[in-house]
Write an enzyme that holds these catalytic residues in place. Structure first.
Site, PDB file in Angstrom:
ATOM      1  N   GLY A  17       0.809  -1.224   0.000  1.00  0.00           N
ATOM      2  CA  GLY A  17       0.000   0.000   0.000  1.00  0.00           C
ATOM      3  C   GLY A  17       0.837   1.267   0.000  1.00  0.00           C
ATOM      4  N   ASP A  64       6.430  -4.748  14.906  1.00  0.00           N
ATOM      5  CA  ASP A  64       5.068  -4.437  15.354  1.00  0.00           C
ATOM      6  C   ASP A  64       5.132  -3.097  16.074  1.00  0.00           C
ATOM      7  OD1 ASP A  64       2.688  -4.129  16.720  1.00  0.00           O
ATOM      8  OD2 ASP A  64       2.511  -6.252  17.244  1.00  0.00           O
ATOM      9  N   ASN A  91       3.477   5.524   9.212  1.00  0.00           N
ATOM     10  CA  ASN A  91       2.446   5.185   8.226  1.00  0.00           C
ATOM     11  C   ASN A  91       1.609   3.967   8.613  1.00  0.00           C
ATOM     12  OD1 ASN A  91       1.348   4.834   5.304  1.00  0.00           O
ATOM     13  ND2 ASN A  91       2.500   2.942   5.677  1.00  0.00           N
ATOM     14  N   TYR A 156     -11.597   4.761  14.425  1.00  0.00           N
ATOM     15  CA  TYR A 156     -10.685   5.292  13.386  1.00  0.00           C
ATOM     16  C   TYR A 156     -10.741   6.819  13.339  1.00  0.00           C
ATOM     17  CZ  TYR A 156      -8.235   5.306   8.828  1.00  0.00           C
ATOM     18  OH  TYR A 156      -7.341   5.493   7.797  1.00  0.00           O
ATOM     19  N   LYS A 160      -7.411   9.055  14.105  1.00  0.00           N
ATOM     20  CA  LYS A 160      -6.784   9.905  13.087  1.00  0.00           C
ATOM     21  C   LYS A 160      -6.842  11.384  13.478  1.00  0.00           C
ATOM     22  CE  LYS A 160      -5.248   6.755  10.292  1.00  0.00           C
ATOM     23  NZ  LYS A 160      -3.788   6.523  10.188  1.00  0.00           N
ATOM     24  N   THR A 193      -5.541   1.073  -2.034  1.00  0.00           N
ATOM     25  CA  THR A 193      -4.640   0.130  -1.341  1.00  0.00           C
ATOM     26  C   THR A 193      -5.535  -0.931  -0.706  1.00  0.00           C
ATOM     27  OG1 THR A 193      -4.720   1.063   0.888  1.00  0.00           O
ATOM     28  CG2 THR A 193      -3.169   2.109  -0.658  1.00  0.00           C
ATOM     29  N   PRO A 194      -4.925  -2.010  -0.179  1.00  0.00           N
ATOM     30  CA  PRO A 194      -5.759  -3.078   0.408  1.00  0.00           C
ATOM     31  C   PRO A 194      -6.642  -2.616   1.572  1.00  0.00           C
ATOM     32  CG  PRO A 194      -3.541  -3.889  -0.012  1.00  0.00           C
ATOM     33  CD  PRO A 194      -3.510  -2.412  -0.303  1.00  0.00           C
TER      34      PRO A 194
HETATM   35  N1  NAD Z   1      -5.805   3.773   1.686  1.00  0.00           N
HETATM   36  C1  NAD Z   1      -6.607   4.704   2.176  1.00  0.00           C
HETATM   37  O1  NAD Z   1      -7.727   4.916   1.693  1.00  0.00           O
HETATM   38  C2  NAD Z   1      -6.152   5.572   3.325  1.00  0.00           C
HETATM   39  C3  NAD Z   1      -6.799   6.803   3.515  1.00  0.00           C
HETATM   40  C4  NAD Z   1      -6.402   7.604   4.582  1.00  0.00           C
HETATM   41  C5  NAD Z   1      -5.383   7.198   5.419  1.00  0.00           C
HETATM   42  N2  NAD Z   1      -4.767   5.990   5.200  1.00  0.00           N
HETATM   43  C6  NAD Z   1      -3.711   5.607   6.133  1.00  0.00           C
HETATM   44  O2  NAD Z   1      -2.551   5.283   5.410  1.00  0.00           O
HETATM   45  C7  NAD Z   1      -1.751   4.381   6.162  1.00  0.00           C
HETATM   46  C8  NAD Z   1      -1.313   3.241   5.262  1.00  0.00           C
HETATM   47  O3  NAD Z   1      -2.470   2.515   4.886  1.00  0.00           O
HETATM   48  P1  NAD Z   1      -2.606   1.727   3.514  1.00  0.00           P
HETATM   49  O4  NAD Z   1      -3.718   2.346   2.785  1.00  0.00           O
HETATM   50  O5  NAD Z   1      -1.307   1.580   2.840  1.00  0.00           O
HETATM   51  O6  NAD Z   1      -3.147   0.335   4.077  1.00  0.00           O
HETATM   52  P2  NAD Z   1      -2.539  -1.133   3.990  1.00  0.00           P
HETATM   53  O7  NAD Z   1      -3.463  -1.969   4.802  1.00  0.00           O
HETATM   54  O8  NAD Z   1      -2.306  -1.493   2.582  1.00  0.00           O
HETATM   55  O9  NAD Z   1      -1.118  -1.004   4.715  1.00  0.00           O
HETATM   56  C9  NAD Z   1      -0.998  -0.863   6.081  1.00  0.00           C
HETATM   57  C10 NAD Z   1       0.280  -1.552   6.515  1.00  0.00           C
HETATM   58  O10 NAD Z   1       0.409  -1.384   7.936  1.00  0.00           O
HETATM   59  C11 NAD Z   1       0.851  -2.617   8.468  1.00  0.00           C
HETATM   60  N3  NAD Z   1       0.493  -2.743   9.875  1.00  0.00           N
HETATM   61  C12 NAD Z   1      -0.721  -2.960  10.418  1.00  0.00           C
HETATM   62  N4  NAD Z   1      -0.608  -3.111  11.754  1.00  0.00           N
HETATM   63  C13 NAD Z   1       0.704  -2.980  12.059  1.00  0.00           C
HETATM   64  C14 NAD Z   1       1.449  -3.041  13.255  1.00  0.00           C
HETATM   65  N5  NAD Z   1       0.865  -3.293  14.442  1.00  0.00           N
HETATM   66  N6  NAD Z   1       2.774  -2.854  13.203  1.00  0.00           N
HETATM   67  C15 NAD Z   1       3.398  -2.622  12.011  1.00  0.00           C
HETATM   68  N7  NAD Z   1       2.754  -2.571  10.842  1.00  0.00           N
HETATM   69  C16 NAD Z   1       1.415  -2.745  10.862  1.00  0.00           C
HETATM   70  C17 NAD Z   1       0.172  -3.670   7.612  1.00  0.00           C
HETATM   71  O11 NAD Z   1       0.807  -4.943   7.721  1.00  0.00           O
HETATM   72  C18 NAD Z   1       0.247  -3.064   6.235  1.00  0.00           C
HETATM   73  O12 NAD Z   1       1.418  -3.452   5.551  1.00  0.00           O
HETATM   74  C19 NAD Z   1      -2.602   3.965   7.358  1.00  0.00           C
HETATM   75  O13 NAD Z   1      -2.225   4.695   8.499  1.00  0.00           O
HETATM   76  C20 NAD Z   1      -4.005   4.350   6.933  1.00  0.00           C
HETATM   77  O14 NAD Z   1      -4.855   4.602   8.024  1.00  0.00           O
HETATM   78  C21 NAD Z   1      -5.119   5.187   4.171  1.00  0.00           C
END
Ligand code: NAD
Length: 257
Positions: A17, A64, A91, A156, A160, A193-194
């Site tokens: 992601g 973690d 992130n 959430y 945030k 992203t996932p």
């Molecule tokens: N994709 C969206 O729509 C979106 C929108 C706003 C904010 N975000 C934020 O962006 C950030 C990245 O999200 P993304 O979209 O890439 O999602 P994602 O689920 O693809 O990636 C998140 C990553 O965080 C890792 N993770 C989860 N728990 C963890 C832990 N305890 N320790 C270490 N790693 C951990 C996961 O293994 C994963 O690789 C997040 O903070 C999410 O809240 C995403």
């Protein structure tokens, strides 16, 4: 010369992601990156992918973010691998659903632990590294969900919003202490992203689910990871040298309504 040539970026949640995208984009512009993730294999693969193009530019470790001792180990390993840390990208995160009536205490606590508490712990532990490598930049990935609420995202939304304000406190502390360390938050809208798979499933799956998400965005498309990555690239580079305690919405206009 790349826009972040010689910079050393520690990126949590780097297996997939947004985190993996930030790693790639920063490496494209000359940085060394260290990808950490609770999914250690995923982080290794993402780093290997970068190293295929830029040999040795990326390292990785299982991490973690809810565990203080794993932060200590990961930061030490990152600093060793890169020769210091001058960019910290908080992130890693999870998205959760539940209302004031349905959310469980367990899910509430897990969301706060991963999305908020980890940034406090990790940034505090990273400060000595960042102070050694000034100018430095801390980039916290929040969300538009920290600015606009949904009745079914109480944990959430709260997490945030906390990241948004924590960012300002860190930025102000650094500025007033005379540190050349910036701290800013980034607030993406739905990004491909996932993490949005459950939202797409809730909306009726595949095309229908995506259409429903897109209908909420004035720009009329989902964000792509690179749309967020360009903001992170700017905040990582010295181009943002005067920018701190601020928020960057990558939201296709959604919060303006
Ligand atoms: N994709 C969206 O729509 C979106 C929108 C706003 C904010 N975000 C934020 O962006 C950030 C990245 O999200 P993304 O979209 O890439 O999602 P994602 O689920 O693809 O990636 C998140 C990553 O965080 C890792 N993770 C989860 N728990 C963890 C832990 N305890 N320790 C270490 N790693 C951990 C996961 O293994 C994963 O690789 C997040 O903070 C999410 O809240 C995403």
């Amino acid at each position: 010369m790349g826009r972040v040539a010689g910079k050393k970026a520690f990126i949590t949640g780097g297996a997939q992601g947004l985190g993996a995208c930030f790693g790639r984009m920063l490496a494209d512009e000359g940085a060394t990156v260290f990808l950490t993730d609770v999914n250690a294999d995923g982080a290794t693969k993402a780093a290997e992918e970068i190293n295929k193009t830029y040999s040795g530019a990326a390292g990785s470790i299982g991490h973690d973010v809810t565990k203080r001792d794993e932060w200590e180990t990961a930061l030490a390993a990152g600093a060793e691998h890169m020769g210091g840390i001058d960019i910290l990208i908080n992130n890693a995160g999870i998205g959760t659903f539940g209302s004031i009536e349905t959310e469980t205490e367990e899910n509430w606590r897990l969301t706060q632990a991963i999305d908020v508490d980890s940034i406090f712990t990790g940034t505090q532990l990273a400060m000595p590294y960042l102070k050694k490598s000034q100018p430095a930049s801390i980039i916290n990935i929040s969300s538009v969900a920290g600015m606009i609420a949904d009745g079914n995202m109480i944990a959430y939304n709260t997490a945030k919003a906390a990241v948004w304000m924590m960012t300002k406190s860190i930025g102000l502390h650094c500025a007033k202490s005379g540190y050349d360390i910036r701290c800013n938050s980034v607030h993406p809208v739905f990004t491909r992203t996932p993490i949005i798979d459950p939202l797409i499933a809730l909306g009726g799956g595949a095309e229908e689910g995506e259409k429903r998400l897109v209908s909420q965005i004035p720009w009329k498309r989902l964000a792509e990871p690179e749309d967020v990555g360009y903001c992170v690239l700017y905040l990582s580079s010295d181009e943002s040298r005067y920018v701190t305690a601020s928020e960057f919405k990558i939201d296709g206009g959604i919060t303006a309504q």
